[in-house]
Design a protein around this motif. Structure first.
Motif, PDB file in Angstrom:
ATOM      1  N   PHE C 107       0.861  -1.129   0.128  1.00  0.00           N
ATOM      2  CA  PHE C 107       0.040   0.032   0.025  1.00  0.00           C
ATOM      3  C   PHE C 107       0.828   1.210  -0.039  1.00  0.00           C
ATOM      4  N   LEU C 108       2.053   1.097   0.763  1.00  0.00           N
ATOM      5  CA  LEU C 108       2.828   2.256   0.694  1.00  0.00           C
ATOM      6  C   LEU C 108       3.328   2.669  -0.611  1.00  0.00           C
ATOM      7  N   LEU C 111       0.962   4.239  -2.885  1.00  0.00           N
ATOM      8  CA  LEU C 111       0.792   5.430  -2.561  1.00  0.00           C
ATOM      9  C   LEU C 111       1.968   6.526  -3.329  1.00  0.00           C
ATOM     10  N   THR C 112       3.143   5.869  -3.057  1.00  0.00           N
ATOM     11  CA  THR C 112       4.110   6.645  -3.317  1.00  0.00           C
ATOM     12  C   THR C 112       4.619   6.699  -5.128  1.00  0.00           C
ATOM     13  N   ARG C 116      -0.067   7.917  -8.487  1.00  0.00           N
ATOM     14  CA  ARG C 116       0.041   8.890  -9.365  1.00  0.00           C
ATOM     15  C   ARG C 116       0.721   8.744 -10.589  1.00  0.00           C
ATOM     16  N   ASN C 211      -5.099  14.652 -11.365  1.00  0.00           N
ATOM     17  CA  ASN C 211      -4.114  15.234 -10.277  1.00  0.00           C
ATOM     18  C   ASN C 211      -3.571  14.242  -9.432  1.00  0.00           C
ATOM     19  N   ARG C 213      -2.173  13.901  -6.379  1.00  0.00           N
ATOM     20  CA  ARG C 213      -2.588  13.933  -4.973  1.00  0.00           C
ATOM     21  C   ARG C 213      -3.985  13.679  -4.607  1.00  0.00           C
ATOM     22  N   TYR C 214      -4.920  14.186  -5.804  1.00  0.00           N
ATOM     23  CA  TYR C 214      -6.372  13.629  -5.368  1.00  0.00           C
ATOM     24  C   TYR C 214      -6.652  12.014  -5.852  1.00  0.00           C
ATOM     25  N   MET C 216      -4.188   9.898  -5.111  1.00  0.00           N
ATOM     26  CA  MET C 216      -3.830   9.322  -4.181  1.00  0.00           C
ATOM     27  C   MET C 216      -4.590   9.269  -2.707  1.00  0.00           C
ATOM     28  N   ALA C 217      -5.317  10.721  -2.680  1.00  0.00           N
ATOM     29  CA  ALA C 217      -6.190  10.566  -1.539  1.00  0.00           C
ATOM     30  C   ALA C 217      -7.393   9.647  -1.628  1.00  0.00           C
ATOM     31  N   LEU C 218      -7.956   9.572  -3.133  1.00  0.00           N
ATOM     32  CA  LEU C 218      -9.030   8.958  -3.424  1.00  0.00           C
ATOM     33  C   LEU C 218      -8.847   7.275  -3.153  1.00  0.00           C
ATOM     34  N   ALA C 220      -6.344   5.949  -1.287  1.00  0.00           N
ATOM     35  CA  ALA C 220      -6.155   5.834   0.312  1.00  0.00           C
ATOM     36  C   ALA C 220      -7.639   5.720   1.108  1.00  0.00           C
ATOM     37  N   THR C 221      -8.502   6.612   0.582  1.00  0.00           N
ATOM     38  CA  THR C 221      -9.755   6.547   1.345  1.00  0.00           C
ATOM     39  C   THR C 221     -10.539   5.274   0.878  1.00  0.00           C
TER      40      THR C 221
END
Lengths: 309, 234, 306
Positions: C107-108, C111-112, C116, C211, C213-214, C216-218, C220-221
């Protein structure tokens, strides 16, 4: 003295940005010239207070711009990158920058409007930066640099990506700023951009200052490469015959409609040339010196530096 | 050049805060934050419609999980991306101390995130258990948002490019696990103290102690962020 | 002194003497994805925080799990039992239980890097760079997916495989060794499934919004919050909706593959077949989304932000 750089070096880890540079800047427009990665932006960022020297010292108006917050009030900096806050309008962006530079809140908007007007952006000032062309972005960046009326302007590649018409316009506006008494440092790797702005240059290459001063004076100091003088005339053979025996002439090459003379002493060569033209009644249609320009100076300097390396 | 006035710290913080708000309001980040935070409401509604209104304990768990995502998204990207994209050159070349830039951003982002967190939590409580949220729980979330934002700011200044994923992973790999540990190491966990502050779980820790612990954690991360931002070069 | 005759030249001719068309061998178009895959792996490998930190965590998980397996081999484990209801020991349970830690590490990475990839390429204008060449959308998708799989497999396949080998090494006799030999293919199968999930699904989220970061946020959510909510709802409604929880589904499959029955825990509520179906459906939907978005971008000649 506006800027004093004393044995200044800057490393990025193991990468050398600027190496043992010593340099002083009094005023006027100075062109910081060098190829990509030469260290121009590093030097400019150190002058803007964004980087601190790894060794040596750099002062602007007698203060370290990295540590002394107040001295940055007198500096206007336009970075080389295009990124800005695209969500803002040009006016909002410049107003915020003016406020952060110390312009009183009630004056900031007016200062921003004036700066944008100076950069020819009055019509577009209420549009968001997101939709701007490269030229408009450059003008907006320049407006952020001048809005607080600084004494010292640092313009990092201000003409990159700008179309020829806008380029002429921006060059003219930078000249006006210098004429108004500001010290301006303009960096570029495009020779004719600098040439159109100033003849005072600092040539930086591989992190070191190779030469500084007036471009023509620097050219004179380069002995290794003879000066070339191109004469377009009706009787090139007569000129060649007269100058062939002169000790300062290194080589003569005939070209279509003229002759190219290479000399080690341009002053004597021009005198001799004028004498021949008058004595023999030669009709000269053009006289030029193809390497008495920044391009040649730059090429010779960096070429010699490469040779030494 | 007529005036060599340098802007005051408060004035700078206010200017940066206004700038941050303008950018946030005009970008999409706010809406993404709203969507993520408001997931709590349909969840509460779904739980309610299944005939199990609950006491809000599960809701607070998910509210905390949203805190692991939303503050890092706002704070880390606002600080980290600006450093990475070098737009900070505009700010740092001005005659303002760098900490004011950080403070200005947090002055906008923290209240906005608190509104989102507390707002969605309150709405979820009204939709699910059908009772208003306790003031303690709202205070806990606000304190949690503040602490997590400070942590995200610290990480973003340390690793600008990966501030957001690392902040999320910090919460996931470090904060939440140690918060669940029955040992004193849990004192380092933001989520542990937020749980305590809600008043829903009694594990020996007291509210004032948790508030103090969160204040200390905020101070530590804030110091890291300020120390780092003063040394950063772009 | 030179007096050579100057040859007449037509006005307006450009003699570009510096350029010569490449005349060497060209790789087949079908191998373009390999270039993109290599680039993706190289990009991930570049800095500490993208992949190497996660790889380090993966190594730590493997060492810790291996140590537990070796030092505490006869200790009984709570939460899972062997098929006959016999208490499972750490020797049996460590490998499947370690999968949840590999999931966290994966998961890490997701994300990194993963979440993206497409969004970052769209934002930076890299699509123009790709599609100005003879790269087809399928080369791009395949290359990026394979690159992500290669990175995550180093953790999610490599780690379990090492633990499976360690498990074989702990066998008391040759008969036991032969009996437990299937742990190797099981570890491989589990690793590949997890790799597919953590490579494809974040990629799908990265194609969803332009984008990083969005995205990534989605992602992660979805992974952390929506999955958890689905599990809670499943517990309340006694439905199979918990299969939406990717982490729990992967856990459940791991326990099933290694013949362990879950007595309590998050994955207890999920049927193994449903868990497998969920993971595969997630991956398929994500890949379909990436293909759709990349094709769309290709057809519209997207150039990214200026």
């Amino acid at each position: 003295m506006t800027v004093v750089v004393d044995n200044c070096s800057k490393w990025y880890g193991h990468v050398l940005g600027v190496s043992d540079v010593s340099w002083q800047l009094r005023g006027g427009i100075v062109g910081l010239l060098g190829p990509n990665g030469a260290g121009k932006s590093t030097l400019i960022k150190m002058m803007a207070g964004l980087l601190r020297p790894s060794r040596g010292s750099l002062t602007v108006f007698g203060k370290s711009p990295f540590h002394d917050v107040a001295v940055r009030r007198r500096i206007g900096y336009a970075p080389e990158h295009e990124k800005t806050w695209d969500e803002l309008t040009a006016l909002e962006l410049v107003t915020v920058m003016a406020r952060l530079a110390g312009v009183a809140p009630h004056d900031a908007r007016g200062a921003a409007e004036r700066a944008l007007a100076q950069m020819g952006m009055t019509d577009a000032m209420h549009r968001r930066v997101r939709g701007f062309s490269k030229g408009m972005r450059q003008r907006t960046k320049l407006a952020t640099a001048i809005a607080h009326d600084p004494d010292f302007l640092l313009l990092d590649e201000p003409l990159t990506g700008v179309d020829p018409i806008a380029r002429v316009d921006i060059v003219e506006r930078i000249r006006k700023l210098a004429a108004a008494g500001k010290t301006v440092v303009v960096s570029s790797h495009v020779l004719y951009e600098i040439e159109s702005l100033t003849s005072e240059i600092v040539v930086i290459y591989r992190g070191q200052v190779l030469a500084e001063g007036n471009v023509y004076e620097i050219r004179k100091l380069i002995d290794r490469h003879p000066h070339r003088i191109r004469v377009e005339c009706d009787r090139p053979r007569d000129i060649a015959a007269e100058l062939a025996t002169a000790d300062h002439v290194a080589r003569i090459v005939f070209e279509r409609g003229g002759v190219l003379i290479e000399t080690r002493d341009p002053d004597r060569c021009y005198d001799a040339l004028a004498q021949v033209v008058i004595d023999r009644g030669i009709v000269v249609s053009a006289l030029s010196s193809p390497d008495n320009n920044l391009g040649a100076v730059f090429e010779y300097l960096t070429g010699e530096s490469r040779g030494r390396a | 050049m007529t005036d060599h006035r340098v802007p005051g710290s408060l004035e700078t913080v206010m200017t940066i805060a206004a700038l941050t708000w303008k950018r946030l309001a005009r970008g999409r980040a706010l809406w993404v934050g709203v969507i993520i935070s408001s997931l709590l409401v349909p969840f509460a509604s779904a739980v309610r419609s299944s005939g199990n209104a609950g006491t809000g304990e599960e809701l607070i768990m998910f509210a905390l999980l949203t805190l692991a995502v939303v503050p890092p998204m706002f704070v880390s990207s606002s600080i980290g991306e600006e450093i990475e994209e070098r737009t900070t050159t505009y700010l740092w070349s001005r005659p303002v101390p760098r900490w004011t830039v950080l403070a200005g951003k947090l002055a906008t982002l923290v209240p906005v995130t608190i509104v989102l967190a507390v707002g969605s939590w309150s709405l979820a409580m009204l939709v699910g258990p059908q009772r208003p949220p306790s003031p303690e729980s709202c205070l806990a979330l606000a304190a949690g948002v503040t602490a997590i934002s400070m942590m995200a700011a610290g990480i973003a200044t340390l690793v600008p490019k990966h501030g957001m994923p690392l902040s999320i992973c910090y919460m996931l790999f470090f904060d939440l696990p140690i918060g669940a540990m029955p040992i004193s190491l849990s004192e380092l966990s933001i989520t542990h103290h937020v749980y305590t502050l809600t008043g829903m779980f009694r594990d020996g820790a007291t509210m004032p102690r948790s508030l103090l612990a969160l204040a200390i954690l905020c101070a530590v991360w804030g110091t890291v962020a300020i120390w780092r931002i003063r040394r950063l070069e772009v | 002194m030179s007096d050579a005759p100057v040859p007449a030249r037509p006005a307006g001719t450009i003699h570009d003497l510096g350029y010569k068309r490449y005349g060497g061998a060209r790789l087949a178009a079908s191998t373009r994805w390999l270039v993109i895959m290599r680039q993706q792996v190289a990009h991930g490998w570049k800095t500490w925080w993208r992949f190497k930190a996660a790889l380090g965590l993966g190594v730590i998980v493997t060492f810790v799990a291996g140590g537990v397996m070796f030092l505490l081999q006869d200790r009984a484990v709570k939460g899972v039992v062997l098929p006959e209801g016999i208490a499972a020991t750490l020797t049996d349970a460590t490998l499947p239980r370690a999968m949840q830690w590999y999931s966290r590490v994966a998961f890490l990475v997701s994300l990194t890097i993963g979440a993206r990839v497409v969004a970052g390429d769209v934002q930076s204008g890299a699509f123009t760079f790709y599609f100005a060449r003879s790269v087809r959308p399928r080369d791009y998708v395949l290359g990026k997916l394979a690159g992500m799989c290669a990175l995550i497999a180093m953790i999610y396949v490599g780690g379990p495989l090492l633990l499976a080998i360690a498990r074989l090494g702990l066998s008391d006799s040759t008969d036991e060794l032969i009996a437990i030999l299937p742990v190797i293919p099981k570890a491989l199968a589990m690793g590949m499934l997890g790799t597919l999930a953590f490579a494809a699904v974040p990629l799908g989220f990265s194609a969803l919004v332009h984008n990083p970061r969005y995205a990534m946020a989605l992602w992660a959510t979805y992974y952390l919050i929506v999955g958890g909510m689905a599990w809670v709802l499943s517990r309340i409604t006694d439905s199979g909706i918990a299969a939406l929880d990717l982490a729990a589904s992967l856990d459940r499959i791991a326990y099933y593959l290694f013949d362990l029955q879950v007595v309590w825990g998050r994955s207890k509520r999920i049927d193994p077949a449903l868990a497998l179906g969920s993971v595969l459906a997630h991956a398929a939907a994500a890949i379909a989304l990436v293909i759709y978005q990349v094709r769309r971008a290709h057809l519209s000649g997207i150039g990214g932000a200026s």
